[in-house]
Enzyme design. Sequence first.
Site, PDB file in Angstrom:
ATOM      1  N   HIS A 233       0.845  -1.201   0.000  1.00 26.38           N
ATOM      2  CA  HIS A 233       0.000   0.000   0.000  1.00 26.38           C
ATOM      3  C   HIS A 233       0.878   1.249   0.000  1.00 26.38           C
ATOM      4  CE1 HIS A 233      -3.369   2.515   0.321  1.00 26.38           C
ATOM      5  NE2 HIS A 233      -3.994   1.995   1.357  1.00 26.38           N
ATOM      6  N   TYR A 238      -0.863   7.345   3.242  1.00 22.77           N
ATOM      7  CA  TYR A 238      -0.240   6.500   4.253  1.00 22.77           C
ATOM      8  C   TYR A 238       1.280   6.544   4.089  1.00 22.77           C
ATOM      9  CZ  TYR A 238      -5.077   5.197   4.951  1.00 22.77           C
ATOM     10  OH  TYR A 238      -6.430   5.248   5.189  1.00 22.77           O
ATOM     11  N   ARG A 418     -16.625  -0.575  -2.887  1.00 22.67           N
ATOM     12  CA  ARG A 418     -17.904  -0.384  -2.205  1.00 22.67           C
ATOM     13  C   ARG A 418     -19.090  -1.018  -2.915  1.00 22.67           C
ATOM     14  NH1 ARG A 418     -16.928   5.938  -1.185  1.00 22.67           N
ATOM     15  NH2 ARG A 418     -15.744   5.585  -3.112  1.00 22.67           N
TER      16      ARG A 418
END
Length: 452
Positions: A233, A238, A418
């Site tokens: 990731h 992040y 989603r």
Amino acid sequence: MANPIYNAPVEGLPFFSPQHANSPGSAIELNADTPTLFKPLKIRSKTLRNRIVVAPMCQYSAADSGPLEGALTPYHTVTLGHYALKGAALVFIEATGVQPNGRISANCPGLWSDAQIDGVKAVADFIHGQGGLCGLQLAHAGRKASCVAPFIAMKQGLRNVRATKDVGGWPENVVGPSGGDSEVWDGKSIDDPKGGYWAPRELSISDIHELVQDWGKAAARAVRAGVDVLEIHGAHGYLINQFLSPVTNKRTDQYGGSYENRTRFLVEVIKSVRANIPDTMPLFLRLSTTEWLENTDVGKKLGSWTIDDTIRLAKSLPDLGIDLLDCSSGGNHPDQQLNPFGTDAKDYQTKLAAQIRKAVRSEGNNLLIGAVGLITEAEQARDIVEEATIKEEAEAVKKMTEPGNGKEPMADVVLVARQFMREPEWVLRVAAQLDLDVAWPSQFLRVRIPKL
């Protein structure tokens, strides 16, 4: 000779699961008319039964303390397993911390301990029983760590809330490439009741070296758990994204400053992960391909990570052992200005993926490209009838992976998040809208209908 009436099990599982005649979501017949979306894709030793991937989605449902801290539970097996049962080729386990302080929240999973292997294995076993592949995303949240679950923050009318020690947080051990009060993600002081993030401390060189090693150790645990595909990731603000960007990386040592220095941490992480997994195992990388800061004051002052930087990096990824670049965007600064293609565009990220794919393929680079963010939001789609909505989605994902009229496809796989939470059977619905005969789960054949 096999007994034609024997309900054969899937071999190698610690529980009984019937062997499907055809893996759910796979085309019953492959021919020239089969959409690329439903053609198998081989990556190293693994073969995806179609090109639809369930992207990692945080669930904030792991224990925050005790012997099973950070371990996946039956909840994860049920939710992730159902996507595989309904035909997704590759199902990713959500962002998984390589260190305890790398979690977004205290209820996020991790793989910093052998005690967390069994939970991952349970998820992988079930997915394998449905003929699917299990992926896992290795992550460190950096300065966006130690928050409470967003559905807890929503109860207070806030988007994000800091997690204090009494709710499992680690305010004193939130880290980043640069530290101090000026590096808080949302820029809000500790006294601001609307603030949602802690001030990070700057990582030392020894901290960085330990992180690189821990990424490799977590990768090795994932292999032991039976994971098929790993993803690093490097997106959404992040830790890796923070190192890449001059907005958040103000270091003056070998990990900051120039492009080469800012990418050094990522390169070392990739090498560490690759060294701890089999050569036959696919490795993906998710990046924020742009920060959307080029036209902001902070971007003009400090510079930012742009699509050109991503293209430059992408060209070097195959030599490092990366097989697929998962293209996302944004998340590293609250001043980002999203979507230069127009406020009504729903496919700005897929256009980024297409731009990157075209650039790397023009030089003979075979890096695979994944596009995320294709599917319309529910609130944007419900102004038209449901059948029109799924038809639109089906045609859009088909177009994404389909070459035609001398043009290259926009992406090699599509990553959907989603929409699977809303419709776990989405793969089957898409196939029906494309008039394609695909396999259903054996246990569901009695209720199979031509269109959902």
